[in-house]
Design a protein around this motif. Structure first.
Motif, PDB file in Angstrom:
ATOM      1  N   ARG A 154      23.359  15.782  14.075  1.00  0.00           N
ATOM      2  CA  ARG A 154      22.411  16.731  14.689  1.00  0.00           C
ATOM      3  C   ARG A 154      22.360  17.943  13.866  1.00  0.00           C
ATOM      4  NH1 ARG A 154      25.310  15.486  19.950  1.00  0.00           N
ATOM      5  NH2 ARG A 154      23.820  14.185  21.147  1.00  0.00           N
ATOM      6  N   ARG A 172      20.474  22.235  20.304  1.00  0.00           N
ATOM      7  CA  ARG A 172      20.966  21.024  19.658  1.00  0.00           C
ATOM      8  C   ARG A 172      21.423  20.183  20.590  1.00  0.00           C
ATOM      9  NH1 ARG A 172      26.230  21.531  15.947  1.00  0.00           N
ATOM     10  NH2 ARG A 172      26.976  21.816  17.949  1.00  0.00           N
ATOM     11  N   LEU A 175      19.098  17.069  21.203  1.00  0.00           N
ATOM     12  CA  LEU A 175      18.625  16.395  20.173  1.00  0.00           C
ATOM     13  C   LEU A 175      19.564  15.092  20.408  1.00  0.00           C
ATOM     14  CD1 LEU A 175      18.267  18.732  17.258  1.00  0.00           C
ATOM     15  CD2 LEU A 175      16.540  18.030  18.591  1.00  0.00           C
TER      16      LEU A 175
END
Length: 251
Positions: A154, A172, A175
């Motif tokens: 990521r 993040r 994701l």
């Protein structure tokens, strides 16, 4: 006498504010891993910011060039001493960060009558397999956080601005884990992270939106098109895996 602890805390607080202010203009440094290895990237600058430390170890940093050089030399000395007195397999990011760099940085930060290190870094260890990769975020006060394995797909990011790093960590999580099969895929993803972090405070575009846009579109819309990019090649794990990449990889 009773006021001394409070004066020390105030001095530490002032010192932290000073360092954050000095680092505020620094460009972000990112890393991302995949099946081929690990890519570390940042904006191209007059002074290199990504360094080889050992065969499978690298460091990407921001801050004052003289402080970056001091930390780089210290990390290299520790790595080679470990390799000489023990074995190559004993030279690890954990030993260097947790047992050496973090201690030295904490001591320097708390010496309030001497100049502090203007420094923040990503410390990277390439594994034989993607599950063995490690990325360490190391700060000027000696604090550190480690991320490992496929979680690194990521991305990992440091910036001169704390709010950018906090925003990245928060976004993040949304994701999905990436499954990069080629070097070019990793380079393009890393540059997307750099451009998102560089322009976050003016564009307010989400990380997920940037990741899902085409690379050409993002690059053509950015004023920055020159980058410092390094690849730790997993096929060269037993040798010297550090390779600097040229602009043909992203232009």
């Amino acid at each position: 006498m009773i006021e001394e602890p409070y004066r020390w805390l105030e001095a530490i607080s002032n010192r932290r504010e000073y360092i954050e202010d000095q680092l505020g203009g620094a460009a972000p440094v990112v890393l991302v891993n995949g099946e081929p290895g690990i890519v570390i990237a940042t904006k191209k600058a007059g002074t290199p910011k990504i360094y080889e430390i050992y065969d499978h170890l690298a460091m990407g940093c921001l801050g004052h060039p003289a402080d970056m050089e001091k930390i780089r030399q210290s990390a290299i000395e520790v790595a080679h001493l470990e390799g000489f007195t023990r074995s190559r397999q004993d030279v690890s990011a954990r030993r260097i960060v947790a047992y050496s760099l973090a201690v030295a940085l904490k001591n320097a930060f708390e010496q309030i009558f001497s100049a502090p290190f203007l420094f923040r870094c990503l410390f990277i260890e390439l594994g034989e397999r993607i599950e063995k990769d490690e990325g360490w975020t190391v700060d000027y006060d000696g604090s550190y956080i480690t991320t490992s394995g496929r979680e690194l797909s990521r991305g990992l990011l440091i910036s001169g601005k704390k709010e950018v790093m906090e925003k990245f960590i928060k976004e993040r999580e949304a994701l999905k884990l990436q499954e990069f099969k080629t070097l070019k895929e990793m380079v393009e993803y890393a540059i997307k992270l750099i451009l998102w972090a560089s322009e976050l405070l003016t564009s307010h575009e989400s990380l997920d939106a940037v990741i899902n846009r085409s690379f050409k579109e993002i690059l053509s819309g950015s004023a920055q098109s020159d980058f410092e990019v390094v690849f730790l090649d997993r096929t060269l794990y037993e040798q010297q895996s550090f390779t600097a990449l040229g602009p043909e990889m992203w232009s």
